[in-house]
Design a protein around this motif. Structure first.
Motif, short mmCIF file in Angstrom:
data_model
loop_
_atom_site.label_atom_id
_atom_site.label_comp_id
_atom_site.label_asym_id
_atom_site.label_seq_id
_atom_site.Cartn_x
_atom_site.Cartn_y
_atom_site.Cartn_z
N SER A 182 -2.26 -13.79 -55.18
CA SER A 182 -2.31 -13.23 -53.83
C SER A 182 -1.00 -12.55 -53.42
O SER A 182 -0.92 -11.97 -52.34
CB SER A 182 -2.63 -14.34 -52.81
N PHE A 183 0.01 -12.60 -54.28
CA PHE A 183 1.32 -12.06 -53.92
C PHE A 183 1.24 -10.57 -53.59
O PHE A 183 0.62 -9.80 -54.31
CB PHE A 183 2.32 -12.27 -55.05
N GLU A 184 1.91 -10.18 -52.52
CA GLU A 184 1.94 -8.78 -52.11
C GLU A 184 3.37 -8.26 -52.15
O GLU A 184 4.23 -8.72 -51.41
CB GLU A 184 1.37 -8.61 -50.70
N PHE A 185 3.61 -7.32 -53.02
CA PHE A 185 4.93 -6.72 -53.19
C PHE A 185 5.14 -5.65 -52.12
O PHE A 185 4.34 -4.72 -52.00
CB PHE A 185 5.04 -6.09 -54.58
N VAL A 186 6.22 -5.79 -51.37
CA VAL A 186 6.59 -4.80 -50.36
C VAL A 186 7.95 -4.23 -50.74
O VAL A 186 8.92 -4.98 -50.88
CB VAL A 186 6.64 -5.41 -48.95
N ILE A 187 8.02 -2.95 -50.95
CA ILE A 187 9.29 -2.32 -51.32
C ILE A 187 10.32 -2.53 -50.21
O ILE A 187 10.05 -2.27 -49.04
CB ILE A 187 9.09 -0.83 -51.61
#
Length: 320
Positions: A183-188
């Motif tokens: 479920s991890f969401e990478f946000v720059i």
């Protein structure tokens, strides 16, 4: 890889493998995504995209400067080109082309460097990308991403494709411990706190995130509570997370699989010195090239270990 044993992390896929899977899947969703590779698609894993989208895949051969030129032309034509090769071949061999054909015009090229760091092992120093983050960070407007595990890499690949502007994604060869779930969401531009602590902060990215978690567990046994920050975006750096860490824990250790100068440690140090100075220490490759050897042996030989992070944290705490 033997990182992360104290905190019970399971060994997952290599970040290059997760990237290859994510890129293939994103190809189905984004028809404008095209891939340019430097005759190493079986290593960068872009071959998985090529098998499904052969008309959107271009192998330019062992010619990285031409690879970047082709990618920039595709970007200027409205495509979303992913230009992939080994990190050292792409950033070192083709730096001038990246500078003039990608960074200067700020074209939407997605640079992907696999086989980064000394953990590629037996291939030796000629193929170890250990200057790549410094080179990428030096280019105006280029976002620089260094995910920690397979789930972060899949999400980072999507974030890279959605990001408007040039981007560099750093990948590794060996399997690495799983830090996040699906479920991890990478946000720059965002840091991720993986462990709370008030005595010192451990900032890491890539394979050193698992080592930092391992070190934090050892430090806890010694009465030192370490905050752990995964900093997967080196540029733009999450300044507010670093200021909070400096203010609330009083000291910072930075761990990275990169040369001492110009990488994550340099960016963190510049930010902390400007915003909220505090004692710092650095765990990295120092100012040397490595050699050929088994990945775990090389990481130990050059001090990229949880034990070295523990020593650095204790020195920082002593100076607070």
């Amino acid at each position: 890889m033997n990182l992360g044993t104290r905190v019970g992390l399971k060994l997952g896929k290599a970040t290059r493998d997760a990237f290859g899977e994510a890129l293939r899947d994103l190809g189905r969703e984004f028809p404008d995504v095209v891939v340019v590779d430097g005759d190493v698609s079986n290593s960068t894993r872009t071959e998985w995209f090529a098998k499904e989208f052969p008309d959107r895949f271009f192998n330019v051969g062992i010619a990285e400067s031409n690879l970047v030129g082709v990618a920039s032309g595709l970007a200027a034509s409205g495509k979303i080109p992913v230009a992939a090769s080994f990190a050292c071949f792409l950033l070192c061999n083709a730096f001038d082309q990246i500078r003039m054909s990608v960074a200067f015009p700020r074209l939407n090229v997605k640079l992907v460097g696999s086989h980064a760091g000394i953990s590629i092992g037996e291939d030796g120093p000629s193929q170890m990308g250990i200057e790549d983050v410094a080179l990428a960070c030096a280019l105006p407007g280029l976002a620089v991403l260094v995910p920690a595990d397979e789930h972060a890499t899949r999400s980072a690949t999507r974030a890279m494709i959605l990001h408007e502007g040039p981007t560099y994604l750093r990948l590794g060869r060996p399997p690495v411990p799983v830090v996040y779930d699906e479920s991890f969401e990478f946000v720059i531009g965002k840091a991720y706190q993986l462990r709370a602590g008030h005595d010192v902060t451990l900032v890491a990215n890539g394979i050193m995130v698992a080592a930092a978690l391992d070190a934090a567990e050892e430090l806890a046994g010694r009465g030192i509570q370490a905050r752990v920050l995964d900093m997967p975006t080196v540029k733009p750096i999450d300044e507010e997370a670093l200021v909070a860490a400096a203010r609330e824990t009083g000291g910072i250790v930075v761990a990275e699989e990169h040369l001492h100068y110009g990488g994550l440690g340099s960016v963190v140090a510049m930010t902390v010195a400007r915003r909220y100075p505090c004692p710092m220490a650095f765990v990295d490759l120092d100012d040397t090239y490595a050699e050929s050897g088994a990945p775990d042996d090389l990481l130990r030989a050059y001090g990229l270990t949880a034990e070295r992070i523990v020593e650095a944290a204790e020195s920082v705490v002593a100076r607070r």
